[in-house]
Scaffold this active site. Structure first.
Site, mmCIF file in Angstrom:
data_model
loop_
_atom_site.group_PDB
_atom_site.id
_atom_site.type_symbol
_atom_site.label_atom_id
_atom_site.label_comp_id
_atom_site.label_asym_id
_atom_site.label_seq_id
_atom_site.Cartn_x
_atom_site.Cartn_y
_atom_site.Cartn_z
ATOM 1 C CD GLU A 1 -19.493 -7.163 -9.998
ATOM 2 O OE1 GLU A 1 -19.879 -7.712 -8.973
ATOM 3 O OE2 GLU A 1 -18.746 -6.178 -9.996
ATOM 4 C CG ASP B 1 -4.228 -6.148 -5.984
ATOM 5 O OD1 ASP B 1 -4.774 -6.990 -5.236
ATOM 6 O OD2 ASP B 1 -4.864 -5.452 -6.798
ATOM 7 N N GLY C 1 0.844 4.062 -0.800
ATOM 8 C CA GLY C 1 -0.397 3.518 -1.351
ATOM 9 C C GLY C 1 -1.520 3.615 -0.346
ATOM 10 C CG PHE D 1 -9.466 -1.829 -0.735
ATOM 11 C CD1 PHE D 1 -10.643 -1.577 -0.054
ATOM 12 C CD2 PHE D 1 -9.473 -1.770 -2.114
ATOM 13 C CE1 PHE D 1 -11.816 -1.283 -0.738
ATOM 14 C CE2 PHE D 1 -10.639 -1.477 -2.809
ATOM 15 C CZ PHE D 1 -11.805 -1.231 -2.125
ATOM 16 N N GLY D 2 -5.377 -1.781 1.276
ATOM 17 C CA GLY D 2 -4.412 -2.286 2.254
ATOM 18 C C GLY D 2 -3.751 -1.159 3.033
ATOM 19 C CB VAL E 1 6.925 6.193 -4.063
ATOM 20 C CG1 VAL E 1 8.209 5.428 -3.766
ATOM 21 C CG2 VAL E 1 6.450 6.921 -2.822
HETATM 22 C C1 FAD Z 1 -12.546 -2.902 -11.778
HETATM 23 C C2 FAD Z 1 -12.161 -3.651 -10.528
HETATM 24 C C3 FAD Z 1 -13.125 -4.324 -9.802
HETATM 25 C C4 FAD Z 1 -12.790 -5.008 -8.637
HETATM 26 N N1 FAD Z 1 -13.778 -5.657 -7.933
HETATM 27 C C5 FAD Z 1 -13.470 -6.245 -6.759
HETATM 28 C C6 FAD Z 1 -14.495 -6.836 -5.955
HETATM 29 O O1 FAD Z 1 -15.662 -6.857 -6.328
HETATM 30 N N2 FAD Z 1 -14.127 -7.372 -4.763
HETATM 31 C C7 FAD Z 1 -12.838 -7.373 -4.323
HETATM 32 O O2 FAD Z 1 -12.560 -7.839 -3.214
HETATM 33 N N3 FAD Z 1 -11.849 -6.845 -5.067
HETATM 34 C C8 FAD Z 1 -12.133 -6.278 -6.269
HETATM 35 N N4 FAD Z 1 -11.133 -5.711 -7.023
HETATM 36 C C9 FAD Z 1 -9.735 -5.858 -6.581
HETATM 37 C C10 FAD Z 1 -9.380 -4.859 -5.513
HETATM 38 O O3 FAD Z 1 -9.762 -3.558 -5.894
HETATM 39 C C11 FAD Z 1 -7.873 -4.930 -5.261
HETATM 40 O O4 FAD Z 1 -7.523 -6.245 -4.915
HETATM 41 C C12 FAD Z 1 -7.486 -4.000 -4.133
HETATM 42 O O5 FAD Z 1 -7.718 -2.670 -4.516
HETATM 43 C C13 FAD Z 1 -6.016 -4.182 -3.751
HETATM 44 O O6 FAD Z 1 -5.729 -3.323 -2.689
HETATM 45 P P1 FAD Z 1 -4.281 -2.708 -2.533
HETATM 46 O O7 FAD Z 1 -4.304 -1.939 -1.273
HETATM 47 O O8 FAD Z 1 -3.267 -3.771 -2.717
HETATM 48 O O9 FAD Z 1 -4.126 -1.743 -3.784
HETATM 49 P P2 FAD Z 1 -5.037 -0.561 -4.309
HETATM 50 O O10 FAD Z 1 -6.350 -0.538 -3.627
HETATM 51 O O11 FAD Z 1 -5.016 -0.681 -5.784
HETATM 52 O O12 FAD Z 1 -4.235 0.735 -3.864
HETATM 53 C C14 FAD Z 1 -2.970 1.015 -4.341
HETATM 54 C C15 FAD Z 1 -2.721 2.484 -4.124
HETATM 55 O O13 FAD Z 1 -1.343 2.765 -4.358
HETATM 56 C C16 FAD Z 1 -1.220 3.965 -5.071
HETATM 57 N N5 FAD Z 1 0.064 3.908 -5.774
HETATM 58 C C17 FAD Z 1 0.462 2.976 -6.669
HETATM 59 N N6 FAD Z 1 1.719 3.208 -7.063
HETATM 60 C C18 FAD Z 1 2.126 4.320 -6.399
HETATM 61 C C19 FAD Z 1 3.335 5.055 -6.386
HETATM 62 N N7 FAD Z 1 4.392 4.693 -7.122
HETATM 63 N N8 FAD Z 1 3.405 6.156 -5.594
HETATM 64 C C20 FAD Z 1 2.346 6.550 -4.842
HETATM 65 N N9 FAD Z 1 1.200 5.874 -4.821
HETATM 66 C C21 FAD Z 1 1.077 4.769 -5.579
HETATM 67 C C22 FAD Z 1 -2.433 3.993 -5.968
HETATM 68 O O14 FAD Z 1 -2.758 5.323 -6.365
HETATM 69 C C23 FAD Z 1 -3.494 3.369 -5.072
HETATM 70 O O15 FAD Z 1 -4.214 4.344 -4.352
HETATM 71 C C24 FAD Z 1 -11.448 -5.021 -8.195
HETATM 72 C C25 FAD Z 1 -10.464 -4.343 -8.928
HETATM 73 C C26 FAD Z 1 -10.817 -3.656 -10.083
HETATM 74 C C27 FAD Z 1 -9.762 -2.916 -10.860
#
Ligand code: FAD
Length: 416
Positions: free
Chosen positions: A172, A302, A13, A16-17, A81
């Protein structure tokens, strides 16, 4: 050190994280394999701008190979994955197998329709580039169809847009959609007249943007109403068949568009891993972000379930994921150096949501404010947080153009 003896960290993934963790490990004596099903990092907070024809996808996404071009200890692999063998320590991806010494799972979340199949099938969502483009195409098509519809009732249904979910994304989206109608579509369709077009925001609970203080919730309602958004709080969605929205009390609203922003749950792939999940399918982790009984596995963002001091789960926000990315990376370094991993403590940077032109609500350093200043902060913070200098400039120019000329430039209906 011989490269073969370096610890191998697999990060699944590049949201962001995962991206933050990878960057934080840039100087560590390790090998990193970063895997994502997409070849880009997506800035999800601006996805709604793609849906309302404000930005193009390439302005809110950035190629991962470009981001990590200079990071010598990292290899990127694009792929999905599909399973993980925690005992033998490898991930399986589209036919290949990648072994790890340490694993960071940062697979994010997906839309939660709470089992409402009709809404999933007939409604629109904002989760990835594909869904945002699909929403944009549909919205724009509604105006085209309405422009040639002679039946007033049918035309009104085409011009009724229901947004479900009074969180920041719903607020928004509703604000931006209302402005698209009153600032832009009104000029594109001068014969049609837009006075019957409606944007309705549905929220099941008593308040919009629940985590914000009362003062800001009220300001949000006032600002939305000043943009002609109809707000229905304490109103549950029961069903949507693509033409009629049915509310919990049986009332119906004729609408050809429903945008669902009311739920998020952890990514589906976590369901098949055989590890204990908590609320919204998130995986329960130790305070150090390690998977219980698997100290070499870290889960964050998340995908991870961790409570704050008050017994509430940490919100699914980019700020949580980024801070956890930092801590997971740091903890892996500590373990490699023979030190104990440290617990994660979330530092809440505040809340910020925009409602449209000159209108936003903010709570920063304990101070609540709304209106123009909050909006300026929102604009600059989002430009700053975008990846890539080029994207920052392009988005700034785009927004300045739209601001001056009351335009949304990306009004293309494309084939999907
Ligand atoms: C429309 C929308 C608006 C938002 N607005 C805000 C905001 O204003 N402020 C804020 O703080 N947060 C906001 N968020 C929430 C924020 O985007 C998430 O909390 C954040 O992206 C979580 O980060 P993450 O690294 O956990 O996952 P993500 O950023 O979702 O990244 C997960 C990654 O894992 C990859 N992935 C998933 N499954 C697999 C797999 N099986 N194999 C390979 N790759 C995989 C995906 O392609 C993705 O790139 C918003 C979310 C959405 C959907």
């Amino acid at each position: 050190m011989n490269i073969k003896t370096l610890p191998h960290i697999v990060i699944v993934g590049a949201g962001f994280g995962g991206m933050e963790a990878a960057r934080r490990l840039a100087k560590a004596p390790i090998q990193i394999t970063l895997i994502d099903r997409h070849n880009y990092h997506l800035f999800q907070p601006l996805l709604y701008q793609v849906a309302i024809a404000g930005l193009v996808p390439s302005q809110v996404a950035y190629p991962l190979r470009t981001i990590f071009r200079k990071q010598r200890n990292l290899t990127f692999q694009m792929g999905e994955v599909i399973s993980i063998d925690f005992d033998s320590r490898y991930v399986k991806m589209d036919g290949s197998v990648i072994a790890y010494d340490y694993l960071i799972l940062a697979v994010g979340g997906q839309t939660n329709f709470f089992g409402m199949g009709s809404v999933e099938q007939n409604g629109f969502q904002l989760k990835n580039i594909e869904s945002a483009i699909k929403t944009r195409n549909h919205l724009l098509k509604m105006f085209e169809q309405a422009s040639r519809e002679v039946d007033v009732e049918k035309r009104n249904a085409l011009l009724t847009f229901v947004v479900v979910g009074g969180g920041p994304t719903g607020v928004e989206s509703a604000g931006a959609l209302a402005e698209l109608i009153t600032h832009v579509m009104v000029k594109d369709y001068p014969q049609m007249g837009m006075k019957d077009a409606r944007v309705i925001l549905l929220e099941a609970s008593e308040n919009l943007i629940a985590p914000y203080p009362d003062k800001l919730r009220k300001a949000t309602c006032d600002l939305l109403q000043s943009k002609n958004v109809e707000i229905l709080t304490n109103t549950k969605l029961a069903d949507y068949n693509g033409q009629h929205v049915t509310l919990g009390d049986g009332r119906q609203i004729a609408a050809h568009t429903l945008i669902w922003t009311a739920g998020v749950k952890a990514a589906e792939m976590l369901d098949s891993l055989g590890i204990p999940q908590a609320g919204s399918g998130r995986v329960r982790v130790e305070s150090t972000l390690q998977l219980p009984q698997r100290p070499e596995v870290f889960i964050l963002g998340d995908a991870a379930y961790l409570e704050n001091g008050g017994g509430q789960p940490l919100p699914m926000l980019s700020t949580v994921a980024i801070q956890q990315g930092k801590v997971a990376a740091n903890n892996i370094r500590r373990i490699i150096e023979g030190r104990r991993p440290e617990p994660f403590h979330y530092k809440d940077p505040g809340l910020l949501a925009t409602i449209g032109r000159n209108a936003a609500v903010a709570r920063i350093w304990g101070i609540s404010f709304s209106g123009f200043i909050a909006w300026v902060i929102w604009v600059f913070l989002h430009i700053y947080r975008l990846i890539g200098f080029r994207n920052r400039i392009l988005v700034m120019v785009n927004w300045a153009w739209d601001y001056i000329f009351y335009e949304n430039q990306v009004r293309l209906i494309t084939r999907e």
